[in-house]
Design a protein around this motif. Sequence first.
Motif, PDB file in Angstrom:
ATOM      1  N   TRP A   1      -1.252   7.938   7.181  1.00 42.22           N
ATOM      2  CA  TRP A   1       0.238   8.672   7.365  1.00 42.22           C
ATOM      3  C   TRP A   1       0.283   9.100   8.938  1.00 42.22           C
ATOM      4  O   TRP A   1       1.464   8.586   9.091  1.00 42.22           O
ATOM      5  CB  TRP A   1      -0.431   9.567   6.732  1.00 42.22           C
ATOM      6  CG  TRP A   1       0.352  11.057   7.114  1.00 42.22           C
ATOM      7  CD1 TRP A   1       0.290  11.900   8.075  1.00 42.22           C
ATOM      8  CD2 TRP A   1       1.473  11.614   6.027  1.00 42.22           C
ATOM      9  NE1 TRP A   1       1.229  12.654   7.689  1.00 42.22           N
ATOM     10  CE2 TRP A   1       1.564  12.295   6.726  1.00 42.22           C
ATOM     11  CE3 TRP A   1       1.712  10.709   5.306  1.00 42.22           C
ATOM     12  CZ2 TRP A   1       2.751  12.932   6.230  1.00 42.22           C
ATOM     13  CZ3 TRP A   1       2.430  10.868   4.659  1.00 42.22           C
ATOM     14  CH2 TRP A   1       3.464  11.918   5.018  1.00 42.22           C
TER      15      TRP A   1
ATOM     16  N   LEU B   1       4.590   9.140  -5.966  1.00 45.58           N
ATOM     17  CA  LEU B   1       4.785   9.220  -4.337  1.00 45.58           C
ATOM     18  C   LEU B   1       3.651   9.949  -4.246  1.00 45.58           C
ATOM     19  O   LEU B   1       3.961  10.217  -3.131  1.00 45.58           O
ATOM     20  CB  LEU B   1       6.643   9.015  -4.778  1.00 45.58           C
ATOM     21  CG  LEU B   1       6.919   8.048  -5.210  1.00 45.58           C
ATOM     22  CD1 LEU B   1       9.114   8.520  -5.084  1.00 45.58           C
ATOM     23  CD2 LEU B   1       7.022   7.281  -3.902  1.00 45.58           C
TER      24      LEU B   1
ATOM     25  N   LEU C   1       6.305   2.436 -10.823  1.00 42.21           N
ATOM     26  CA  LEU C   1       6.569   4.229 -10.464  1.00 42.21           C
ATOM     27  C   LEU C   1       6.344   4.391 -12.226  1.00 42.21           C
ATOM     28  O   LEU C   1       5.773   5.967 -12.772  1.00 42.21           O
ATOM     29  CB  LEU C   1       6.502   4.286  -9.973  1.00 42.21           C
ATOM     30  CG  LEU C   1       6.033   3.858  -8.106  1.00 42.21           C
ATOM     31  CD1 LEU C   1       7.015   4.836  -7.128  1.00 42.21           C
ATOM     32  CD2 LEU C   1       4.943   4.494  -7.941  1.00 42.21           C
TER      33      LEU C   1
ATOM     34  N   ASP D   1      -2.744   9.277  -0.318  1.00 43.78           N
ATOM     35  CA  ASP D   1      -3.460   8.317   0.134  1.00 43.78           C
ATOM     36  C   ASP D   1      -3.672   7.859   1.102  1.00 43.78           C
ATOM     37  O   ASP D   1      -4.240   6.731   1.662  1.00 43.78           O
ATOM     38  CB  ASP D   1      -3.330   7.190  -1.663  1.00 43.78           C
ATOM     39  CG  ASP D   1      -4.328   6.849  -3.049  1.00 43.78           C
ATOM     40  OD1 ASP D   1      -4.519   7.825  -2.893  1.00 43.78           O
ATOM     41  OD2 ASP D   1      -3.110   6.227  -3.584  1.00 43.78           O
ATOM     42  N   ALA D   2      -2.600   7.648   1.306  1.00 44.49           N
ATOM     43  CA  ALA D   2      -1.808   7.275   2.936  1.00 44.49           C
ATOM     44  C   ALA D   2      -2.612   7.977   4.015  1.00 44.49           C
ATOM     45  O   ALA D   2      -3.583   7.329   4.689  1.00 44.49           O
ATOM     46  CB  ALA D   2      -0.669   7.414   3.348  1.00 44.49           C
TER      47      ALA D   2
ATOM     48  N   LEU E   1       5.096   1.739   0.796  1.00 45.61           N
ATOM     49  CA  LEU E   1       5.726   2.732  -0.810  1.00 45.61           C
ATOM     50  C   LEU E   1       7.391   4.009   0.298  1.00 45.61           C
ATOM     51  O   LEU E   1       7.987   3.874  -0.012  1.00 45.61           O
ATOM     52  CB  LEU E   1       4.636   3.060  -1.642  1.00 45.61           C
ATOM     53  CG  LEU E   1       5.695   3.553  -2.713  1.00 45.61           C
ATOM     54  CD1 LEU E   1       6.528   2.669  -3.455  1.00 45.61           C
ATOM     55  CD2 LEU E   1       3.734   4.590  -4.062  1.00 45.61           C
ATOM     56  N   LEU E   2       5.511   4.710   0.785  1.00 42.05           N
ATOM     57  CA  LEU E   2       6.209   5.854   1.192  1.00 42.05           C
ATOM     58  C   LEU E   2       7.652   5.735   2.179  1.00 42.05           C
ATOM     59  O   LEU E   2       8.931   5.766   2.233  1.00 42.05           O
ATOM     60  CB  LEU E   2       5.328   6.604   2.159  1.00 42.05           C
ATOM     61  CG  LEU E   2       4.188   6.856   1.401  1.00 42.05           C
ATOM     62  CD1 LEU E   2       3.569   7.815   1.941  1.00 42.05           C
ATOM     63  CD2 LEU E   2       5.043   8.445  -0.076  1.00 42.05           C
TER      64      LEU E   2
ATOM     65  N   GLY F   1       0.418  -1.441  -0.227  1.00 37.72           N
ATOM     66  CA  GLY F   1      -0.409  -0.042  -0.040  1.00 37.72           C
ATOM     67  C   GLY F   1       0.784   0.844  -0.125  1.00 37.72           C
ATOM     68  O   GLY F   1       2.066   1.006   0.057  1.00 37.72           O
ATOM     69  N   PRO F   2      -0.235   2.410   0.187  1.00 34.10           N
ATOM     70  CA  PRO F   2       0.915   3.880   0.149  1.00 34.10           C
ATOM     71  C   PRO F   2       1.961   3.613   1.144  1.00 34.10           C
ATOM     72  O   PRO F   2       2.795   4.233   0.959  1.00 34.10           O
ATOM     73  CB  PRO F   2      -0.412   4.470   0.033  1.00 34.10           C
ATOM     74  CG  PRO F   2      -1.351   4.220   0.114  1.00 34.10           C
ATOM     75  CD  PRO F   2      -1.038   2.655   0.192  1.00 34.10           C
TER      76      PRO F   2
ATOM     77  N   ARG G   1       9.481  -0.421  -8.962  1.00 32.25           N
ATOM     78  CA  ARG G   1       8.206  -0.304  -8.066  1.00 32.25           C
ATOM     79  C   ARG G   1       6.892   0.132  -8.599  1.00 32.25           C
ATOM     80  O   ARG G   1       6.071   0.015  -8.779  1.00 32.25           O
ATOM     81  CB  ARG G   1       8.245   0.714  -6.862  1.00 32.25           C
ATOM     82  CG  ARG G   1       8.818   0.218  -5.819  1.00 32.25           C
ATOM     83  CD  ARG G   1       9.789   0.914  -4.994  1.00 32.25           C
ATOM     84  NE  ARG G   1      10.744   0.116  -4.467  1.00 32.25           N
ATOM     85  CZ  ARG G   1      11.617  -0.815  -4.428  1.00 32.25           C
ATOM     86  NH1 ARG G   1      12.530   0.046  -5.758  1.00 32.25           N
ATOM     87  NH2 ARG G   1      12.597  -0.619  -3.220  1.00 32.25           N
TER      88      ARG G   1
ATOM     89  N   ALA H   1       0.558   9.251  -3.432  1.00 37.39           N
ATOM     90  CA  ALA H   1       0.799   7.983  -2.328  1.00 37.39           C
ATOM     91  C   ALA H   1       1.189   9.004  -1.239  1.00 37.39           C
ATOM     92  O   ALA H   1       0.108   7.916  -0.436  1.00 37.39           O
ATOM     93  CB  ALA H   1       1.798   7.024  -2.349  1.00 37.39           C
TER      94      ALA H   1
END
Length: 182
Positions: A129, A116, A39, A122-123, A7-8, A3-4, A37, A119
Amino acid sequence: MDGPAELLRDFVNTYDVEGDTDELASPAELAVWLRERGLISETDRAVDDDWALAIGLREGLRSALRHNHSRGDDRQAMTAGLDAALTALPMRVTLAGGAPASDPLSTGATRGLGLLAAAVLDAHARGDWPRLKVCAEDGCQWAFIDSSKNRSRSWCSMRICGNRTKTRAYRARRQQDTPRPS
């Protein structure tokens, strides 16, 4: 794909503060990371401007995640670096299906960096987050996802960084309590 938040976390962890090693030491390495990834495409390349933007985005994220430990209201100062990097990425935000969606308006590596940035949104939307943090140990700064129930985790590893911090605090207290010889 993760998930985001994952990824972050992985993006922030491309620079190891403690070991002073950088997976994104050049535009070519940035392109490889983004490509692995999904992207960017196999034919996309990164240039110096993309690389500089990626480093600014990564360190802006690190700074913002460092402050996910605090409950203070000074969020604007905490996220200034991240805001600057996000501003440099052309994005379109739409209300597709009633929910906000973001789409990078560029191509190549800049688009990958825009994904990114998406993301981050999204988070936030998923509620992940606040769980994204960097280790409170100054020499570490490793990003992690706080999976504790009350979101109180401070270190990437209690065995290593938590132990270092607590040992230093203990020694400092002991040194203060020890009478000095006259």
